[in-house]
Scaffold this motif. Structure first.
Motif, short mmCIF file in Angstrom:
data_model
loop_
_atom_site.label_atom_id
_atom_site.label_comp_id
_atom_site.label_asym_id
_atom_site.label_seq_id
_atom_site.Cartn_x
_atom_site.Cartn_y
_atom_site.Cartn_z
N TYR A 123 2.32 1.74 -3.41
CA TYR A 123 1.26 2.08 -4.36
C TYR A 123 0.84 3.55 -4.23
CZ TYR A 123 -3.12 1.39 -7.00
OH TYR A 123 -4.14 1.46 -7.92
N GLN A 163 -0.14 1.73 -11.96
CA GLN A 163 1.27 1.34 -11.84
C GLN A 163 1.71 1.29 -10.38
OE1 GLN A 163 3.52 4.06 -10.75
NE2 GLN A 163 2.90 5.86 -11.93
N ILE A 164 2.75 0.49 -10.14
CA ILE A 164 3.36 0.43 -8.81
C ILE A 164 4.87 0.26 -8.97
CG2 ILE A 164 3.06 -2.09 -8.61
CD1 ILE A 164 2.61 -1.64 -5.57
N VAL A 166 4.15 -2.93 -13.47
CA VAL A 166 4.83 -3.22 -12.21
C VAL A 166 6.33 -3.07 -12.42
CG1 VAL A 166 5.30 -4.94 -10.42
CG2 VAL A 166 3.03 -4.84 -11.52
N ILE A 173 -3.59 -3.32 -11.46
CA ILE A 173 -2.33 -2.65 -11.83
C ILE A 173 -1.80 -3.24 -13.13
CG2 ILE A 173 0.06 -2.26 -11.12
CD1 ILE A 173 -0.98 -2.35 -8.20
N THR A 189 4.85 6.99 -5.27
CA THR A 189 5.92 6.68 -6.22
C THR A 189 6.91 7.85 -6.25
OG1 THR A 189 4.41 5.39 -7.60
CG2 THR A 189 6.48 6.13 -8.62
N GLU A 213 0.84 -1.21 0.00
CA GLU A 213 0.00 0.00 0.00
C GLU A 213 0.87 1.26 0.00
OE1 GLU A 213 -3.10 0.48 -0.36
OE2 GLU A 213 -4.14 -1.40 0.14
#
Length: 357
Positions: free
Chosen positions: A8, A55-56, A86, A83, A11, A5
């Motif tokens: 996420y 995105q993560i 990655v 998502i 960033t 989390e």
């Protein structure tokens, strides 16, 4: 899922990112390259083009990460949030690569577990990229002089000259965290651009240090995989000593009070040539020989027409044997040209040659 989390929701931003020569495509790949060549910054800049909720970015070098629990939760988290992209930075293979529309693994050595995964290498700054990073606009000749002192790591491009050595040593301590690695790097730095074998490095090092040959060979192999170290072979003699090249040329120079200009220049020229000419090699007399084009390159920083003619004249037997059609002499600042019999000899400054190539 607390750590996922956190990744996420936040960033990092590639603030002040300056475009590099590579472009990250919109498919799964392995972005790799030597330490501190700018991989993280490049991939973060790419993520800025993708909607945040799609995105993560996961950084396994973050000291807060607990890898075993992350491995169990990451695929479910990706599926739950839909998502699509990655990024796993500093990926070490400690858990399987997650599935998504696009997965980017960021590593130093190429990721070989999936032979079908496309590879994209990000080397350190070449001189053209350095000019874009440099925050002190000057004539290219002066910029090249600064490039020699600051090196090819992006983080060094704008460092003030008064603290160059301090910052270079900070990088060395981070890239080579053990006393043994730093000692080996110091010995390798002494041979920058020169023919040497791993066994000769071992012999030189063991005179003053307790060192295992197995450890030294294993470390060199690791450096080769991580693109820290590479070799340039001798033409027609695959078993001869190869010339040692390190991925940055300012860090080796910072390991000794006396400077090795020739080693630095050789490294810069070799890196540039190997990018497009994989068969480039050296000979007993020629610094670089390209069998595909029958061309040779000599390093002679302070050459003039008279000294260049004498130098080429002393190599004429080897030049004739190899069928060399042209010779380029790389200098610090001099430009001139002449013919030796029917062969063209051109001298030009390093900075001009690099920007033309």
């Amino acid at each position: 899922m607390q750590q996922l989390e956190a990744f996420y929701e936040s960033t990092p931003k590639a603030v002040g990112f300056i475009e590099r020569k590579i472009t990250i495509p919109s498919h799964t790949l392995n972005l790799y390259g030597p330490p501190r060549s700018g991989k993280s910054w490049a991939v973060l800049d790419y993520l800025a083009t993708i909607p945040k909720r799609k995105q993560i970015y996961i950084d396994l070098a973050d000291l807060r990460v607990e890898k075993s629990s992350l491995a169990k939760e990451v695929q479910g988290f990706i599926d739950m949030h839909g998502i699509e992209t990655v990024v796993i930075d500093h990926y070490d293979g400690s858990f399987p690569m997650p599935r998504s529309r696009q997965t980017i693994l960021v590593t130093q050595a190429p990721y070989t577990e999936n032979p079908m995964m496309p590879l994209l290498e990000l080397p350190p700054l070449d001189f053209e990229e350095y000019l874009a990073f440099e925050k002190r606009p000057t004539h290219p000749e002066h910029s090249f002089s600064l490039y020699l002192r600051t090196g090819s790591l992006p983080a060094m491009a704008a460092v003030h000259e008064s603290i160059l050595t301090l910052r270079l040593h900070d990088h060395i301590r981070a890239i080579f965290p053990t006393d043994g690695e730093r000692t080996l790097f110091r010995y390798a730095s002494r041979f920058l651009g020169k023919p040497v074998t791993p066994n000769q490095l071992y012999t030189a090092m063991k005179r003053e240090h307790r060192v295992s040959k197995d450890w030294l060979y294993k470390t060199i192999k690791s450096w080769e995989e991580r693109r820290i170290l590479r070799w340039l072979g001798k033409y027609g003699q695959p078993k001869a000593a190869r010339r040692l090249l390190l991925y940055d040329f300012a860090m080796p120079a910072s390991m000794y009070f006396e400077k090795s200009l020739m080693g630095q220049l050789y490294t810069i020229a070799a890196r540039r040539l190997l990018r497009d000419r994989p068969d480039i090699a050296y000979t007993d007399l020629l610094d670089f020989y390209d069998p595909a084009t029958k061309s040779a390159i000599l390093l002679s920083p302070f050459a003039n027409p008279q000294s260049a003619a004498a130098k080429v004249g002393g190599m004429i037997a080897e030049i004739d044997r190899l069928g060399v059609a042209s010779v380029t002499i790389l200098t610090i600042s001099n430009s001139f040209a002449f013919h030796f019999d029917t062969m063209e000899v051109t001298a030009k400054p390093f900075f001009m040659w690099i920007l033309e190539e």
